[in-house]
Design an enzyme around this catalytic site. Structure first.
Site, mmCIF file in Angstrom:
data_model
loop_
_atom_site.group_PDB
_atom_site.id
_atom_site.type_symbol
_atom_site.label_atom_id
_atom_site.label_comp_id
_atom_site.label_asym_id
_atom_site.label_seq_id
_atom_site.Cartn_x
_atom_site.Cartn_y
_atom_site.Cartn_z
ATOM 1 N N ASP A 1 -9.815 1.911 -3.544
ATOM 2 C CA ASP A 1 -9.463 3.385 -3.438
ATOM 3 C C ASP A 1 -10.490 4.347 -4.170
ATOM 4 O O ASP A 1 -11.120 5.256 -3.790
ATOM 5 C CB ASP A 1 -8.323 3.620 -3.814
ATOM 6 C CG ASP A 1 -7.159 3.601 -2.538
ATOM 7 O OD1 ASP A 1 -7.664 3.603 -1.678
ATOM 8 O OD2 ASP A 1 -5.893 2.935 -2.851
ATOM 9 N N ASP B 1 0.979 -1.320 -0.116
ATOM 10 C CA ASP B 1 0.094 0.150 0.010
ATOM 11 C C ASP B 1 0.796 1.309 0.188
ATOM 12 O O ASP B 1 1.750 1.302 0.962
ATOM 13 C CB ASP B 1 -0.752 0.104 1.230
ATOM 14 C CG ASP B 1 -1.882 1.395 1.323
ATOM 15 O OD1 ASP B 1 -2.664 1.273 0.460
ATOM 16 O OD2 ASP B 1 -1.661 2.480 2.357
ATOM 17 N N HIS C 1 -6.758 4.123 -14.807
ATOM 18 C CA HIS C 1 -7.967 4.432 -14.249
ATOM 19 C C HIS C 1 -8.449 5.916 -14.419
ATOM 20 O O HIS C 1 -9.634 5.988 -14.744
ATOM 21 C CB HIS C 1 -7.946 4.112 -12.725
ATOM 22 C CG HIS C 1 -9.138 4.675 -11.984
ATOM 23 N ND1 HIS C 1 -9.311 5.997 -11.622
ATOM 24 C CD2 HIS C 1 -10.262 4.036 -11.994
ATOM 25 C CE1 HIS C 1 -10.843 5.844 -10.925
ATOM 26 N NE2 HIS C 1 -11.306 4.635 -11.241
ATOM 27 N N HIS C 2 -7.571 6.797 -14.078
ATOM 28 C CA HIS C 2 -8.199 8.180 -14.248
ATOM 29 C C HIS C 2 -8.599 8.561 -15.560
ATOM 30 O O HIS C 2 -9.507 9.503 -15.789
ATOM 31 C CB HIS C 2 -7.027 9.202 -13.619
ATOM 32 C CG HIS C 2 -6.608 8.853 -12.294
ATOM 33 N ND1 HIS C 2 -7.542 7.905 -11.458
ATOM 34 C CD2 HIS C 2 -5.515 9.283 -11.560
ATOM 35 C CE1 HIS C 2 -6.748 7.969 -10.120
ATOM 36 N NE2 HIS C 2 -5.878 9.026 -10.172
ATOM 37 N N GLU D 1 1.671 -0.070 -4.976
ATOM 38 C CA GLU D 1 0.823 0.947 -5.224
ATOM 39 C C GLU D 1 1.749 2.300 -5.043
ATOM 40 O O GLU D 1 2.349 2.630 -3.950
ATOM 41 C CB GLU D 1 -0.535 1.104 -4.377
ATOM 42 C CG GLU D 1 -1.246 2.290 -4.626
ATOM 43 C CD GLU D 1 -2.222 2.509 -3.337
ATOM 44 O OE1 GLU D 1 -3.045 3.457 -3.668
ATOM 45 O OE2 GLU D 1 -1.822 2.417 -2.383
#
Length: 608
Positions: A390, A259, A324-325, A296
């Site tokens: 997230d 993480d 993703h963005h 990450e």
């Protein structure tokens, strides 16, 4: 020296703890009768004792300077709570049946991220086991568990863990986790575990009573930073290095997802992460199975995943937030917060070609240049998704993509992820269009801490200018709202979505182009005005074209391949998938004019 309670045999147990500042450390045992035994000081502040007449299940604490009774920092189990005594575990007693399991290479992974507490009604490890076969049959090859290290109470995402070695008691403890991993391997599924080495939670965090585990030289978004490069940091690093190997050795975990490694502050000549890579590779070689590290990070620094011989740290893979963005903004048109840096078809094209989009490009969100190029990194080093804990849970209300962008857009997103050259990750429930939210939840005991969490959640949404109140993280109803409705996966639109995901995953597995993690034999083009993306992937004589329309209106364009005959493999607009109706024929000639329905995706393969 193994930290914690190390059961030897025949009622003998070794206890070790690092407490460099203590003048005296005693072992307080409650079985078979209460005993307080002095421990012997070793080098560098370690304390040790070997005790007879101790069996697995015995509870114990460490007494520091005759003042404080504290649980073991390396406790393997906290049966009562984060504040109660630790319990002796015999890890050799579990009867594993996965002796022939050698792990899975990254290139074969299709990851399914889940939260143990909300994936089933029971919220336990063992309750997951009956669902493994269906996940495998759908095309999943690895499950990823959100953190399971012991946290306060029974409701938490897992990032407030305070005993990194202890498996959450309400999930079923160490025995339950071992049963799940063993069953997963029998089902031919790898298991990835999310671990947190950048901070510990606030309640039940007793590490500072034992030694300088933390430093005020740095700060993190969650408070004190862990001491990875200051005085006494060798022992702090050893603690976390042992923790990583502990999961590989005693729980047969296949990979660790680390993480937020950008919050691990470490300016050592040999950073902690590099040492972790070295010890993981040594363990893998010695045990003849592949153990992996997936990071990450929001730094967009390819050195993290570049091999050490090329000047990198050597992590095996990392999550790609940029992918993703870019996808999320094209589908939702959101532009607040970090989404301000995205919004062009060309962004997604670059993500598909290279991995990072922000590769020393100006970031409007950060008000500075950000990232470096990852164009030399192979596709199997990037994990991509349209949703994860997230990106869903850190929204104010925890809305999923299907609730924000709609049914057709959710299918388009699924195709973009699963048919990409990268490692796809699905977040539990998305495979059937789950529309229940996944908000943030906790179950702390301290009233002041609870109020601090509520206030902090409100501050987090400042960049997104969202109005209203987020769900109360402490309210049990917030946790209950996050439980997925697994039983609905075969009904109506959800059944159609589930079938669509299965077909996408089948195509990825069976097609000779799509089953390769390869972003070298790939070209992409964007038509910004029409919001259309063409993607060509090929290998030897095989070739596919993927057409994606991110427009809310019908798009018209020529079929991108100028020659040849092409056969359609899947079309998200088909009524078979409860779409509005396909406008593309089953077979098409290169250069032919085509129409793409709004928010649709179609895949064509070259006719031989």
């Amino acid at each position: 020296m193994q930290l914690g309670a190390h059961y030897l045999d025949a009622g003998r147990c070794e206890f070790s703890v690092w407490a460099p500042r203590a003048r005296q450390v005693e072992l307080k045992l409650d079985s078979p009768h209460e005993r307080i035994l002095p421990m012997t000081r070793q080098e560098r502040g370690y304390w040790r004792i070997v005790v007879d007449d101790v069996l697995p299940g015995a509870c114990y604490q460490f007494r520091l300077d005759d003042e404080k009774d504290r649980p073991d920092p390396a406790s393997g189990y906290q049966p009562d709570s984060v504040h109660g005594p630790s319990q002796v575990i015999d890890h050799e007693a579990f009867a594993w049946s996965d002796r022939d399991w050698k792990g899975r290479p990254l290139s074969e992974m299709v990851i399914y991220e889940l939260h143990v507490g909300t994936f089933t009604q029971e919220g336990t490890f063992e309750a997951i086991i009956p669902r493994l076969e269906e996940l495998r049959d759908m095309g999943i090859t690895a499950i990823e568990l959100m953190p399971v290290a012991q946290f306060p109470g029974t409701r938490n995402w897992g990032y407030d863990g305070v005993f990194p070695f202890a498996v959450q008691n309400s999930y079923g403890g160490p025995e339950g986790l071992k049963k799940l991993v063993d069953a997963a391997h029998q089902a031919d599924l790898a298991v990835i575990l999310d671990v947190v080495y950048n901070h510990l939670g606030p309640e039940g965090n007793y590490l500072r009573d034992f030694g300088p585990y933390f430093t005020d030289h740095y700060r993190t978004a969650w408070g004190e930073a862990i001491n990875f490069d200051g005085p006494h940091s060798d022992e702090v690093r050893r603690y976390f290095l042992q923790n990583a190997l502990y999961w590989f050795r005693h729980f047969h975990i296949d990979a660790l997802r680390l993480d937020a490694v950008h919050a691990i502050n470490d300016f050592s000549a040999k950073p902690f992460l590099q040492e972790l890579v070295e010890q993981t590779e040594e363990f893998s070689a010695g045990n003849r199975r592949e153990c992996l590290l997936i990071a990450e990070s929001d730094l967009n620094d390819a050195r993290l995943i570049r091999p050490e011989k090329l000047g990198g740290i050597g992590m095996h893979a990392q999550w790609s937030d940029d992918f993703h963005h870019a996808l999320h903004v094209l589908l939702t048109e959101e532009s607040l917060g970090y989404y301000a840096d995205f919004g062009h078809i060309g962004d997604l094209v670059k993500a598909l070609r290279e991995g990072f989009i922000l590769s020393w490009r100006y970031s409007e969100f950060r008000k500075r240049h950000h990232g470096n190029s990852s164009a030399d990194r192979p596709a199997e080093q990037f994990v991509v998704c349209s949703q994860n804990h997230d990106q869903v849970g850190n929204r104010m209300r925890g809305e999923r993509l299907i609730s924000l962008a709609g049914f057709e857009a959710a299918k388009l997103a699924a195709g973009a992820v699963i048919l990409s050259p990268y490692i796809p990750l699905l977040f539990m429930g998305e495979e059937y269009g789950e529309d229940r939210p996944f908000p943030y939840f906790v179950s702390f005991d301290d009233d002041e801490l609870i109020e601090g969490v509520r206030a902090g959640r409100k501050r987090e949404f400042k960049d997104f200018h969202q109005e209203g109140e987020p769900p109360d993280p402490q309210d049990p109803a917030t946790f209950d709202s996050a439980r997925i409705d697994w039983a609905s996966r075969r009904k109506g639109d959800k059944g159609a979505m589930n079938a669509f995901y299965r077909e996408l995953l089948r195509l990825r597995r069976d097609h000779p182009v799509l089953n390769r993690c390869d972003n070298r034999q790939l070209e992409g083009w964007g038509m910004e005005g029409q919001r259309v993306l063409w993607l060509r992937r090929h290998h030897e004589k095989d070739e596919v074209w993927m057409l994606m329309n991110f427009n809310r209106a019908v798009a018209q364009c020529p079929f991108p391949a100028r020659t040849g005959s092409w056969r359609k493999l899947i079309d998200s607009a088909d009524r078979q998938w409860r779409g509005p109706g396909a406008r593309l024929p089953a077979r098409i000639e290169g250069g032919q004019q085509v129409e793409l329905p709004p928010h649709s995706l179609a895949l064509f393969t070259k006719e031989s």
